[in-house]
Design a protein around this motif. Structure first.
Motif, PDB file in Angstrom:
ATOM      1  N   PRO A 288       0.807  -1.233   0.000  1.00  0.00           N
ATOM      2  CA  PRO A 288       0.000   0.000   0.000  1.00  0.00           C
ATOM      3  C   PRO A 288       0.834   1.275   0.000  1.00  0.00           C
ATOM      4  CG  PRO A 288      -0.902  -1.589   1.553  1.00  0.00           C
ATOM      5  CD  PRO A 288       0.418  -2.127   1.101  1.00  0.00           C
ATOM      6  N   HIS A 289       1.989   1.267   0.676  1.00  0.00           N
ATOM      7  CA  HIS A 289       2.863   2.442   0.679  1.00  0.00           C
ATOM      8  C   HIS A 289       3.344   2.762  -0.734  1.00  0.00           C
ATOM      9  CE1 HIS A 289       3.534   3.569   4.893  1.00  0.00           C
ATOM     10  NE2 HIS A 289       3.356   2.286   5.169  1.00  0.00           N
ATOM     11  N   VAL A 290       3.834   1.732  -1.424  1.00  0.00           N
ATOM     12  CA  VAL A 290       4.325   1.932  -2.784  1.00  0.00           C
ATOM     13  C   VAL A 290       3.209   2.445  -3.688  1.00  0.00           C
ATOM     14  CG1 VAL A 290       5.297   0.776  -4.804  1.00  0.00           C
ATOM     15  CG2 VAL A 290       6.121   0.180  -2.520  1.00  0.00           C
ATOM     16  N   CYS A 291       2.028   1.854  -3.546  1.00  0.00           N
ATOM     17  CA  CYS A 291       0.915   2.220  -4.426  1.00  0.00           C
ATOM     18  C   CYS A 291       0.412   3.633  -4.146  1.00  0.00           C
ATOM     19  CB  CYS A 291      -0.216   1.206  -4.285  1.00  0.00           C
ATOM     20  SG  CYS A 291       0.237  -0.430  -4.898  1.00  0.00           S
ATOM     21  N   ARG A 292       0.469   4.073  -2.897  1.00  0.00           N
ATOM     22  CA  ARG A 292       0.075   5.464  -2.603  1.00  0.00           C
ATOM     23  C   ARG A 292       1.012   6.453  -3.286  1.00  0.00           C
ATOM     24  NH1 ARG A 292      -0.683   3.346   2.614  1.00  0.00           N
ATOM     25  NH2 ARG A 292      -2.890   3.037   3.074  1.00  0.00           N
ATOM     26  N   LEU A 293       2.285   6.113  -3.367  1.00  0.00           N
ATOM     27  CA  LEU A 293       3.220   6.980  -4.075  1.00  0.00           C
ATOM     28  C   LEU A 293       2.887   7.039  -5.561  1.00  0.00           C
ATOM     29  CD1 LEU A 293       6.640   5.962  -2.453  1.00  0.00           C
ATOM     30  CD2 LEU A 293       5.313   8.036  -2.026  1.00  0.00           C
ATOM     31  N   LEU A 294       2.320   5.945  -6.094  1.00  0.00           N
ATOM     32  CA  LEU A 294       2.035   5.871  -7.522  1.00  0.00           C
ATOM     33  C   LEU A 294       0.713   6.539  -7.894  1.00  0.00           C
ATOM     34  CD1 LEU A 294       3.115   2.177  -8.258  1.00  0.00           C
ATOM     35  CD2 LEU A 294       4.403   4.258  -8.745  1.00  0.00           C
ATOM     36  N   VAL A 295      -0.352   6.276  -7.084  1.00  0.00           N
ATOM     37  CA  VAL A 295      -1.692   6.730  -7.499  1.00  0.00           C
ATOM     38  C   VAL A 295      -2.392   7.591  -6.457  1.00  0.00           C
ATOM     39  CG1 VAL A 295      -2.020   4.728  -8.997  1.00  0.00           C
ATOM     40  CG2 VAL A 295      -2.811   4.620  -6.624  1.00  0.00           C
ATOM     41  N   GLY A 296      -1.752   7.865  -5.322  1.00  0.00           N
ATOM     42  CA  GLY A 296      -2.396   8.669  -4.295  1.00  0.00           C
ATOM     43  C   GLY A 296      -3.211   7.825  -3.333  1.00  0.00           C
ATOM     44  N   GLY A 297      -3.954   8.508  -2.441  1.00  0.00           N
ATOM     45  CA  GLY A 297      -4.630   7.820  -1.359  1.00  0.00           C
ATOM     46  C   GLY A 297      -6.095   7.493  -1.587  1.00  0.00           C
ATOM     47  N   ASP A 298      -6.647   7.835  -2.750  1.00  0.00           N
ATOM     48  CA  ASP A 298      -8.048   7.540  -3.043  1.00  0.00           C
ATOM     49  C   ASP A 298      -8.210   6.039  -3.233  1.00  0.00           C
ATOM     50  OD1 ASP A 298     -10.618   7.243  -4.028  1.00  0.00           O
ATOM     51  OD2 ASP A 298     -10.515   9.013  -5.304  1.00  0.00           O
ATOM     52  N   HIS A 299      -9.046   5.395  -2.390  1.00  0.00           N
ATOM     53  CA  HIS A 299      -9.169   3.939  -2.431  1.00  0.00           C
ATOM     54  C   HIS A 299      -9.806   3.428  -3.715  1.00  0.00           C
ATOM     55  CE1 HIS A 299      -8.249   4.373   1.854  1.00  0.00           C
ATOM     56  NE2 HIS A 299      -7.875   3.118   1.802  1.00  0.00           N
ATOM     57  N   ARG A 300     -10.517   4.258  -4.443  1.00  0.00           N
ATOM     58  CA  ARG A 300     -11.056   3.826  -5.722  1.00  0.00           C
ATOM     59  C   ARG A 300      -9.932   3.494  -6.698  1.00  0.00           C
ATOM     60  NH1 ARG A 300     -14.864   8.938  -6.656  1.00  0.00           N
ATOM     61  NH2 ARG A 300     -12.911   9.854  -5.841  1.00  0.00           N
ATOM     62  N   ARG A 301      -8.816   4.185  -6.567  1.00  0.00           N
ATOM     63  CA  ARG A 301      -7.637   3.923  -7.387  1.00  0.00           C
ATOM     64  C   ARG A 301      -6.669   2.982  -6.682  1.00  0.00           C
ATOM     65  NH1 ARG A 301      -6.313   8.581 -10.673  1.00  0.00           N
ATOM     66  NH2 ARG A 301      -4.176   8.512  -9.908  1.00  0.00           N
ATOM     67  N   LEU A 302      -6.577   3.133  -5.375  1.00  0.00           N
ATOM     68  CA  LEU A 302      -5.565   2.425  -4.605  1.00  0.00           C
ATOM     69  C   LEU A 302      -5.818   0.921  -4.535  1.00  0.00           C
ATOM     70  CD1 LEU A 302      -3.050   2.700  -2.806  1.00  0.00           C
ATOM     71  CD2 LEU A 302      -4.584   3.142  -0.876  1.00  0.00           C
ATOM     72  N   LEU A 303      -7.060   0.508  -4.351  1.00  0.00           N
ATOM     73  CA  LEU A 303      -7.362  -0.915  -4.150  1.00  0.00           C
ATOM     74  C   LEU A 303      -6.976  -1.788  -5.347  1.00  0.00           C
ATOM     75  CD1 LEU A 303     -10.733  -0.535  -2.244  1.00  0.00           C
ATOM     76  CD2 LEU A 303      -8.699  -1.689  -1.362  1.00  0.00           C
ATOM     77  N   PRO A 304      -7.419  -1.489  -6.576  1.00  0.00           N
ATOM     78  CA  PRO A 304      -7.027  -2.361  -7.698  1.00  0.00           C
ATOM     79  C   PRO A 304      -5.532  -2.342  -7.977  1.00  0.00           C
ATOM     80  CG  PRO A 304      -8.226  -0.425  -8.493  1.00  0.00           C
ATOM     81  CD  PRO A 304      -8.365  -0.442  -7.006  1.00  0.00           C
ATOM     82  N   VAL A 305      -4.899  -1.181  -7.802  1.00  0.00           N
ATOM     83  CA  VAL A 305      -3.456  -1.106  -8.039  1.00  0.00           C
ATOM     84  C   VAL A 305      -2.702  -1.897  -6.972  1.00  0.00           C
ATOM     85  CG1 VAL A 305      -1.470   0.450  -8.126  1.00  0.00           C
ATOM     86  CG2 VAL A 305      -3.588   1.059  -9.294  1.00  0.00           C
ATOM     87  N   SER A 306      -3.161  -1.846  -5.723  1.00  0.00           N
ATOM     88  CA  SER A 306      -2.536  -2.635  -4.657  1.00  0.00           C
ATOM     89  C   SER A 306      -2.652  -4.127  -4.937  1.00  0.00           C
ATOM     90  CB  SER A 306      -3.186  -2.304  -3.315  1.00  0.00           C
ATOM     91  OG  SER A 306      -2.897  -0.985  -2.908  1.00  0.00           O
ATOM     92  N   ALA A 307      -3.807  -4.555  -5.443  1.00  0.00           N
ATOM     93  CA  ALA A 307      -3.981  -5.967  -5.770  1.00  0.00           C
ATOM     94  C   ALA A 307      -3.023  -6.395  -6.874  1.00  0.00           C
ATOM     95  CB  ALA A 307      -5.431  -6.230  -6.182  1.00  0.00           C
ATOM     96  N   LEU A 308      -2.898  -5.581  -7.926  1.00  0.00           N
ATOM     97  CA  LEU A 308      -2.001  -5.922  -9.027  1.00  0.00           C
ATOM     98  C   LEU A 308      -0.537  -5.896  -8.582  1.00  0.00           C
ATOM     99  CD1 LEU A 308      -3.680  -3.976 -11.974  1.00  0.00           C
ATOM    100  CD2 LEU A 308      -3.387  -6.453 -11.805  1.00  0.00           C
ATOM    101  N   CYS A 309      -0.151  -4.873  -7.803  1.00  0.00           N
ATOM    102  CA  CYS A 309       1.238  -4.788  -7.326  1.00  0.00           C
ATOM    103  C   CYS A 309       1.576  -5.947  -6.402  1.00  0.00           C
ATOM    104  CB  CYS A 309       1.463  -3.467  -6.604  1.00  0.00           C
ATOM    105  SG  CYS A 309       1.730  -2.061  -7.696  1.00  0.00           S
ATOM    106  N   GLY A 310       0.650  -6.291  -5.511  1.00  0.00           N
ATOM    107  CA  GLY A 310       0.884  -7.414  -4.618  1.00  0.00           C
ATOM    108  C   GLY A 310       1.039  -8.712  -5.372  1.00  0.00           C
ATOM    109  N   ALA A 311       0.188  -8.918  -6.379  1.00  0.00           N
ATOM    110  CA  ALA A 311       0.283 -10.140  -7.181  1.00  0.00           C
ATOM    111  C   ALA A 311       1.615 -10.212  -7.918  1.00  0.00           C
ATOM    112  CB  ALA A 311      -0.879 -10.192  -8.171  1.00  0.00           C
ATOM    113  N   LEU A 312       2.005  -9.109  -8.561  1.00  0.00           N
ATOM    114  CA  LEU A 312       3.266  -9.076  -9.305  1.00  0.00           C
ATOM    115  C   LEU A 312       4.455  -9.316  -8.382  1.00  0.00           C
ATOM    116  CD1 LEU A 312       4.862  -8.517 -11.893  1.00  0.00           C
ATOM    117  CD2 LEU A 312       4.700  -6.066 -11.381  1.00  0.00           C
TER     118      LEU A 312
END
Length: 356
Positions: A288-312
């Motif tokens: 989540p820290h890495v993803c907030r740096l990438l897309v900000g703190g809005d969970h509408r953006r943060l949740l799918p990006v966190s899932a993809l980053c975690g999977a990768l």
């Protein structure tokens, strides 16, 4: 300092965030490439073209070709690669959700004791032999889920004593109860019947995807996407939680109900993930820290990006675990800790240095 949607907009002025759709596409392509590499690389290397040929024949219902490639690809490596992706995505989601729940960017399932409870349940099943090999792995999954849910109930009851809800009280209750459960888990490990069983339990506690098979995939394949959909539907509520209970209530959010549901969902998801992969450290905290740096703190953006980053991340880590040493496989948790601790220190130093 807490990350709120308002704070996110302020910090975005000084640090650009990436457009979420192109980023998600890049991450999805990278994930497919990593999955291909995970299936192709190993003690026996298989060309990527042959990997996709085997997968294509299996998915189309054609008879498999004779030889060992089909067995290695379809029965051994594809389930493991998919399990790594599902577990990584689930950990990214859990970390993001828990950090919103307690309004603390350093929170993860370990901090709330949920992982400890799931680990205790699963280790009890392994050591005491209670249905660990049940249909679809539900013996082990059920034990881990029961441990996570029981811990959830206990932590929640302690945090709610005296009425009201305080995130700090929840965190302190989780830390205390988690440490107690961790000690009891260690006691069960010492009670293991033989050295081989002790080694297996310890290896599992450090995280392992070695037991992956198609049956084991069934539970996380349902749970992780369902959790993503549920959390995405409540992204507005998660954003509101970060601004405080009064502000959230003023926006029409039923704060008490959302917190109960959120804690239940994270407990269920944590129990499932621990059951199929053991306790994997740092992924839920770091992603989540890495993803907030990438897309900000809005969970509408943060949740799918966190899932993809975690999977990768976890697919790549599992490749390293399988190929780094010739004689044995590294526990997944060892590699994530070696990667996660320096990365988290860097992120914290960057956040403190920028005053955020």
């Amino acid at each position: 300092m807490l990350t709120t949607p308002t704070a996110s907009r302020r910090t975005t002025a000084g640090a650009r965030t990436l457009p979420v759709v192109p980023l998600a596409l890049v991450l999805a392509v990278a994930l497919v490439a990593a999955l291909t590499a995970a299936v192709a690389w190993g003690s026996t290397s298989i060309p990527p073209a042959e990997v996709w040929s085997v997968v294509g024949r299996r998915l189309s219902g054609q008879a498999p070709r004779p030889g060992t490639d089909d067995l290695i690809v379809w029965q051994l490596r594809v389930p493991r690669a998919l399990l790594a992706a599902l577990v990584g995505a689930g950990l990214g989601l859990v970390g993001t959700a828990v950090q919103a729940l307690v309004r603390n960017p350093l929170a993860d399932p370990y901090l709330l004791g949920i992982s400890n409870g799931a680990s205790l349940g699963a280790v009890a099943a392994l050591v005491l032999g209670i249905g660990a090999g049940g249909t679809l792995g539900l013996g082990l999954s059920g034990a881990a889920f029961a441990g996570a849910l029981a811990t959830f109930a206990l932590v929640w009851a302690v945090a709610r004593r005296g009425g009201g809800f305080a995130p700090l009280r929840l965190v302190l209750a989780g830390v205390a109860i988690g440490q107690f459960l961790s000690g009891f888990t260690s006691y069960l490990v010492l009670r293991a019947g033989d050295e081989q069983q002790t080694h297996s339990v310890l290896f599992w506690l450090m995280g392992s995807l070695g037991g992956a098979n198609w049956q084991l995939l069934a539970v996380p394949a349902v749970t992780v996407p369902a959790a993503l959909l549920w959390l995405q539907a409540r992204a507005r509520g998660l954003n509101a939680l970060l601004m405080g209970d009064e502000t959230a209530a003023g926006l029409g959010i039923d704060v008490g109900r959302l917190r109960r549901e959120l804690f239940t969902v994270t407990s269920v998801l944590t129990g499932v993930l621990v059951a199929v992969s053991g306790a994997i450290a740092f992924v839920a905290l770091m992603v989540p820290h890495v993803c907030r740096l990438l897309v900000g703190g809005d969970h509408r953006r943060l949740l799918p990006v966190s899932a993809l980053c975690g999977a990768l991340l976890l697919v790549v880590v599992d490749i390293v675990c399988r190929t780094a040493m010739d004689t044995q496989e590294l526990p997944v948790g060892v590699v994530t800790s070696l990667l996660g601790a320096p990365a988290l220190l860097y992120l914290l130093d960057r956040r403190l240095g920028s005053g955020r």
